[in-house]
Design an enzyme around this catalytic site. Structure first.
Site, PDB file in Angstrom:
ATOM      1  CG  ASP A 297       5.465   0.047   9.180  1.00  0.00           C
ATOM      2  OD1 ASP A 297       6.615  -0.249   9.547  1.00  0.00           O
ATOM      3  OD2 ASP A 297       5.033  -0.211   8.038  1.00  0.00           O
ATOM      4  CG  HIS A 298      10.221   1.182  14.700  1.00  0.00           C
ATOM      5  ND1 HIS A 298      10.307   2.550  14.723  1.00  0.00           N
ATOM      6  CD2 HIS A 298      11.090   0.741  15.650  1.00  0.00           C
ATOM      7  CE1 HIS A 298      11.191   2.934  15.621  1.00  0.00           C
ATOM      8  NE2 HIS A 298      11.686   1.853  16.200  1.00  0.00           N
ATOM      9  NE  ARG A 299       7.806  -1.591   7.024  1.00  0.00           N
ATOM     10  CZ  ARG A 299       7.065  -2.153   6.066  1.00  0.00           C
ATOM     11  NH1 ARG A 299       7.665  -2.823   5.086  1.00  0.00           N
ATOM     12  NH2 ARG A 299       5.757  -2.050   6.078  1.00  0.00           N
TER      13      ARG A 299
ATOM     14  CB  ILE B  89       5.914   5.811  13.075  1.00  0.00           C
ATOM     15  CG1 ILE B  89       4.786   5.973  12.061  1.00  0.00           C
ATOM     16  CG2 ILE B  89       5.719   6.723  14.273  1.00  0.00           C
ATOM     17  CD1 ILE B  89       4.633   7.351  11.504  1.00  0.00           C
TER      18      ILE B  89
END
Length: 562
Positions: free
Chosen positions: A534-536, A538
């Protein structure tokens, strides 16, 4: 002359320290007999505590969030003299004190005509204990696939009454006590949720029952509605309880049960904006659904936040209405076709994956781990111990160690998206293939166990998954997921994050490859790894460091033992 009686929390079963979630009256309020005074929320149901008599509330002792047990003082009740005597007489009256053989006192007045048709305590020493669907996790509208008893059957405590099929397992509903089945209400094909009535049990003694939530209410019926008190003692005379009387205004706190509150939290709905259609304005799940439909139609629907405010509970048709539609095609015009119903697990998994894909900005990082040493150790250990070791426990152990070094992989984003929830435990789920679709059993405390124990637990959970015997709690609480396709084939792929987790690891089939050691090429067994995150939460650099650490751990088996 007015008298005061003490009102205490009645027998509420084996519950202790139950939170008060709502206070319905205040000092000076006039209440009728059986009118609810406050609402408790146990781990499995909402419990209303009724007034034992009509009177005026005095010295109310409790507030919302207080915790109570049986016997906790609630308030004093100022009642008329006759009412106070009547209350004390009612408390003294039990089946044990009025046996069938005891003749009525000579001075006693004849029973009122209204009670002539009621079964006497002497004739009916058994109590009718309501049986409802217990806590079955977050499932709703679960189909009944098998009914195991019928009216008149004698059952023992914990004997199964019926079988449900949730999205991921078969669930048996046990009998809460020994007794005889009466008024069985369900049949195969019916859909039930937590709290729905199943039957009544004729037990050997008076029992305490927690009644189910009222799912519907007929407002125009000529007879009064059934009483909804959840903590009342089950009577033996069969007389219907009195309907609740109107109570004082409850202030700004929305009146809703735990299921409706949880459903509203999932959708990001403010319950203060929802009108309740249940008894005394109680907000039902259907009321929340109606509010969301109306809000979406007006363009005011809840805005997507973090994964805590997801829209999965909306019907599939409603979800599709928010997206551009795929054209409907009549495939029969091109040739012969067959229509096959989609398995329940696949339908629910599809909705979950769709939700995760829409809410989580996915990024996938790939790498390869040299598992030549791990594979040799795995084979030798299997031969020595007799315990079948697969690669999965080694991957689990490596992931657990990497999560200790990079703790943001063991976290979840808060519902409002404003904070990160770091977990101090390490539970890892793994994708298990079944005939009905994929399920994800969860292994607890992976960081505290060795590979042999992990192998045994994974094997046991995989067998239960294939047999459809996984319990709901065995698929909850995961911090990280692993999808291993090594036994099938392929190289890298993009696994979908199992929200609210923030990452998932995909492992493909290992292959022998020539690897340059600085002097020459050596044959090494290389394992393809795919890390979706999850780029939010990591960042790319953080994910790259995590997978590099994971590769190091899998390359040298000694690192897993440190």
């Amino acid at each position: 002359m007015a008298k005061k009686i003490e009102v205490k929390v009645p027998d509420i079963g084996d519950y202790h320290d139950v939170p008060v979630i709502e206070v319905l009256v205040r000092d000076g309020d006039a209440v009728e007999k059986d009118a609810p005074l406050l609402v408790l929320e146990s781990d499995k149901a909402t419990l209303e505590v009724p007034s034992p008599a009509a009177g005026t509330v005095r010295d109310f002792k409790l507030k919302a969030s207080d915790k109570v047990s049986q016997g906790t003082l609630i308030c004093s009740l100022e009642v008329a003299g006759d009412a106070g005597q009547e209350t004390r007489d009612a408390k003294r009256e039990t089946p044990a004190k009025q046996p069938a053989e005891q003749p009525a006192p000579a001075a006693a007045s004849p029973a009122p005509a209204a009670k002539k048709d009621e079964p006497s305590r002497a004739a009916s020493p058994a109590a009718l204990l309501p049986v409802a669907i217990p806590d079955i996790g977050d499932y709703r509208d679960v189909p009944v696939i098998e009914v195991l008893v019928k009216d008149g059957d004698a059952v023992e405590k914990d004997a199964p009454l019926l079988v449900l099929e949730s999205d991921k397992a078969t669930l048996e509903v046990p009998s809460p006590a020994a007794g005889t089945v009466r008024d069985f209400k369900l049949k195969a094909g019916d859909k039930v949720s937590q709290g729905d009535p199943v039957c009544r049990l004729a037990t050997a003694a008076v029992a305490v029952a927690v009644a189910a939530d009222e799912r519907s209410e007929t407002r125009d019926a000529p007879k009064p509605p059934e009483h909804t008190t959840r903590s009342a003692v089950v009577t033996t005379d069969g007389a219907p309880p009195k309907p609740p009387a109107p109570v004082a205004a409850k202030g700004d706190t929305p009146y809703a049960g735990p299921a409706a509150r949880k459903f509203a939290r999932q959708l990001g709905v403010d319950l203060a904006q929802v009108s309740g259609s249940g008894t005394r304005g109680r907000i039902q799940i259907e009321d929340v659904q109606a509010y969301v439909k109306q809000a979406l139609g007006a363009g005011l629907g809840p805005q997507p936040q973090a994964f805590g405010a997801q829209r999965l509970p909306l019907a599939v048709s409603e979800t599709r209405a928010l997206l551009p539609a795929i054209p409907v095609v009549d495939f029969a015009q091109f040739g012969e076709i067959e229509t096959r119903p989609l398995a329940r697990i696949r339908k629910l998994s599809a909705a979950h994956l769709h939700r995760a894909w829409l809410n989580v900005p996915h990024v996938t990082q790939t790498d390869e781990a040299d598992i030549t040493q791990v594979e040799a150790f795995r084979k030798s250990s299997t031969e020595e111990t007799g315990v079948k070791l697969t690669l999965l426990p080694f991957i689990m152990k490596a992931v657990a160690k990497a999560m200790q070094a990079y703790p943001e992989f063991n976290s979840s984003l808060s519902a409002d998206g404003e904070s990160l929830i770091l977990k101090k435990y390490c539970h890892i789920g793994f994708a298990a293939e079944t005939e009905q679709g994929l399920v994800v059993p969860v292994v607890r405390d992976v960081d505290k166990k060795g590979v042999t124990q992990l192998a045994q637990e994974c094997g046991a959970l995989a067998r239960k998954a294939r047999d459809g015997k996984l319990k709901a709690e065995e698929m909850k609480g995961g911090c990280f997921s692993i999808s291993s396709l090594g036994g099938i084939g392929g190289s890298h792929f993009t696994p979908i994050v199992n929200a609210p987790e923030v990452a998932i690891l995909g492992a493909s089939r290992a292959q022998m490859k020539p690897v340059w050691d600085g002097k020459q090429f050596q044959p090494r067994l290389m394992l393809p790894l795919s890390l979706s995150y999850d780029h939010r939460v990591i960042d790319g650099a953080y994910a790259a460091r995590f997978i590099v650490q994971l590769v190091k751990l899998l390359t040298d088996v000694r690192r897993l033992a440190l």
